[in-house]
Design a protein around this motif. Structure first.
Motif, PDB file in Angstrom:
ATOM      1  N   UNK A  76       2.548  17.517   2.075  1.00 53.63           N
ATOM      2  CA  UNK A  76       3.369  17.493   3.291  1.00 53.63           C
ATOM      3  C   UNK A  76       3.419  16.102   3.913  1.00 53.63           C
ATOM      4  N   UNK A  77       2.288  15.418   3.956  1.00 52.73           N
ATOM      5  CA  UNK A  77       2.251  14.112   4.621  1.00 52.73           C
ATOM      6  C   UNK A  77       2.598  12.976   3.659  1.00 52.73           C
ATOM      7  N   UNK A  85       0.816  -1.217   0.000  1.00 57.81           N
ATOM      8  CA  UNK A  85       0.000   0.000   0.000  1.00 57.81           C
ATOM      9  C   UNK A  85       0.849   1.267   0.000  1.00 57.81           C
ATOM     10  N   UNK A 130       4.874   9.305   9.924  1.00 59.55           N
ATOM     11  CA  UNK A 130       4.331  10.186   8.891  1.00 59.55           C
ATOM     12  C   UNK A 130       4.296  11.618   9.423  1.00 59.55           C
ATOM     13  N   UNK A 131       4.815  12.590   8.616  1.00 57.62           N
ATOM     14  CA  UNK A 131       4.783  13.987   9.079  1.00 57.62           C
ATOM     15  C   UNK A 131       3.362  14.411   9.445  1.00 57.62           C
ATOM     16  N   UNK A 132       3.215  15.168  10.478  1.00 59.08           N
ATOM     17  CA  UNK A 132       1.948  15.696  10.996  1.00 59.08           C
ATOM     18  C   UNK A 132       1.070  14.589  11.610  1.00 59.08           C
ATOM     19  N   UNK A 133       0.811  13.540  10.842  1.00 55.98           N
ATOM     20  CA  UNK A 133       0.013  12.434  11.385  1.00 55.98           C
ATOM     21  C   UNK A 133       0.670  11.785  12.597  1.00 55.98           C
ATOM     22  N   UNK A 193      -2.584  24.120   8.707  1.00 52.97           N
ATOM     23  CA  UNK A 193      -1.440  23.204   8.737  1.00 52.97           C
ATOM     24  C   UNK A 193      -0.523  23.517   9.916  1.00 52.97           C
ATOM     25  N   UNK A 251      -1.674  21.840  12.788  1.00 48.90           N
ATOM     26  CA  UNK A 251      -1.616  20.375  12.802  1.00 48.90           C
ATOM     27  C   UNK A 251      -2.684  19.678  11.987  1.00 48.90           C
ATOM     28  N   UNK A 252      -3.466  20.442  11.233  1.00 52.35           N
ATOM     29  CA  UNK A 252      -4.530  19.829  10.417  1.00 52.35           C
ATOM     30  C   UNK A 252      -3.920  19.159   9.187  1.00 52.35           C
ATOM     31  N   UNK A 253      -4.272  17.891   8.956  1.00 50.10           N
ATOM     32  CA  UNK A 253      -3.726  17.168   7.795  1.00 50.10           C
ATOM     33  C   UNK A 253      -4.775  16.344   7.071  1.00 50.10           C
ATOM     34  N   UNK A 312       0.597  11.848   1.490  1.00 48.58           N
ATOM     35  CA  UNK A 312      -0.625  11.067   1.321  1.00 48.58           C
ATOM     36  C   UNK A 312      -1.181  11.228  -0.081  1.00 48.58           C
ATOM     37  N   UNK A 358      -5.167   4.550  -3.258  1.00 52.09           N
ATOM     38  CA  UNK A 358      -4.174   3.716  -2.583  1.00 52.09           C
ATOM     39  C   UNK A 358      -4.514   2.235  -2.816  1.00 52.09           C
TER      40      UNK A 358
END
Lengths: 203, 203
Positions: free
Chosen positions: B47-48, A48, A56-59, B165, B168-170, B50, B56
């Motif tokens: 940033x993350x 995956x 993971x950044x931020x997470x 961000x 901390x919001x992602x 994702x 995915x």
């Protein structure tokens, strides 16, 4: 007799640990058993493109907070372990061995091993720690140590992980209820609602 | 007066949509208002590292099933939209504009726009569709069209996303209750438990 709930879990997974403390109670509400299925997330993350949440950044920061808060809000003991994450192949192989040779101890072994890591600060990546948990449950630790090293057990775990991935498992915990897939401790509420609706449809 | 719940959301987010139908009710249970905060996930995903869930491997199939099941189990209308995901910058800018010029319509505009996309098959990436939703609510669509194109509004949205961000919001939905962060529609249960405990501590 209703089919058991398949419960896939990785021993290094915080949400897997939290779920392991509640899955039997949830299953019992609907007259079901739990079918414990140890997996390793490493091979799944390769497919995956995922990484351990905390990396993971931020997470990562959020996740650690969420592990502890999830535990607190469900009154489950939790101490963020160090090191984290860890390799858990010995513990997973131990489950496979016990399922074949001492199946009555499987559920307790899993719950105690999880608790050793996530509540008692013990590093369950070490085979000796895994064996000590087993010993505490009256399992023959010498036979278990031998079993963990057997090629047949190693192959069985590998096959189980491949079968899990073929079925769509990509995380921990991951449950199937009558082939309906549910990912995450936060889907226990869905499992409950889903089983209630099925019950109503049949009534 | 208790502080409002900050509700960060992206218009292309299925869980953001589901949450948008319930957040006011949850907030009201605890005497709180909702502070609606439109964001765009694109910059955050960079940033993350994702990607949209549905893209995915393995997670994609499961996610689509979970979107629909989450809606069904909470009795929320849901039809998986095509195309998905979409760009939602016009809709997000429209919210910023309305917050400054017609703030009484903000909540209804957000809920109707979400519903247009996730329940009525309308492509809200098209500015014309966004304006039609606004028109249906008695908002001056010509002024809104002009507002969406204003540099000041574009800059405000960008600043809001950067501020989110930094906080901390992602992901979407993402809520803050008294600076405690909660990510996901599946954390509504946590918000409820958390607020109940706070209430007990103060009583």
């Amino acid at each position: 007799m209703a089919t058991p709930i398949d419960f896939y879990f990785e021993f290094s997974s915080p949400y897997g640990y939290l779920a392991s403390t509640q899955i039997e109670g949830l299953a019992a509400e609907f007259g079901r058993q739990v079918n414990w299925k140890p997996i390793l997330l490493g091979p799944m993350f390769k497919t995956t493109g995922s990484a351990p949440l905390t990396e993971v950044p931020m997470k990562g920061e959020y996740s650690k907070r969420d592990f502890a808060r999830s535990a607190m809000l469900h009154d489950i003991p939790y101490v963020q372990p160090h090191p984290f994450p860890i390799g858990t192949v010995s513990a997973a192989r131990a489950v496979i061995y016990l399922q074949e040779h001492d199946s009555g101890k499987v559920a307790d072994f899993i719950k105690r091993t999880y608790r050793a890591y996530f509540a008692e600060g013990k590093n369950i990546s070490e085979t000796g720690v895994v064996l000590a948990v087993a010993d505490g449950l009256g399992i023959d630790a010498r036979k278990l140590a031998d079993g963990i090293g057997q090629d047949a057990i190693k192959q069985r775990l590998k096959q189980e992980i491949e079968a899990a991935m073929a079925r769509g498992v990509f995380g921990s915990p991951f449950m199937f209820v009558d082939d309906e897939p549910f990912w995450g401790f936060d889907r226990f509420d869905h499992i409950r609602r889903w089983l209630e609706r099925r019950g109503q449809e049949r009534a």
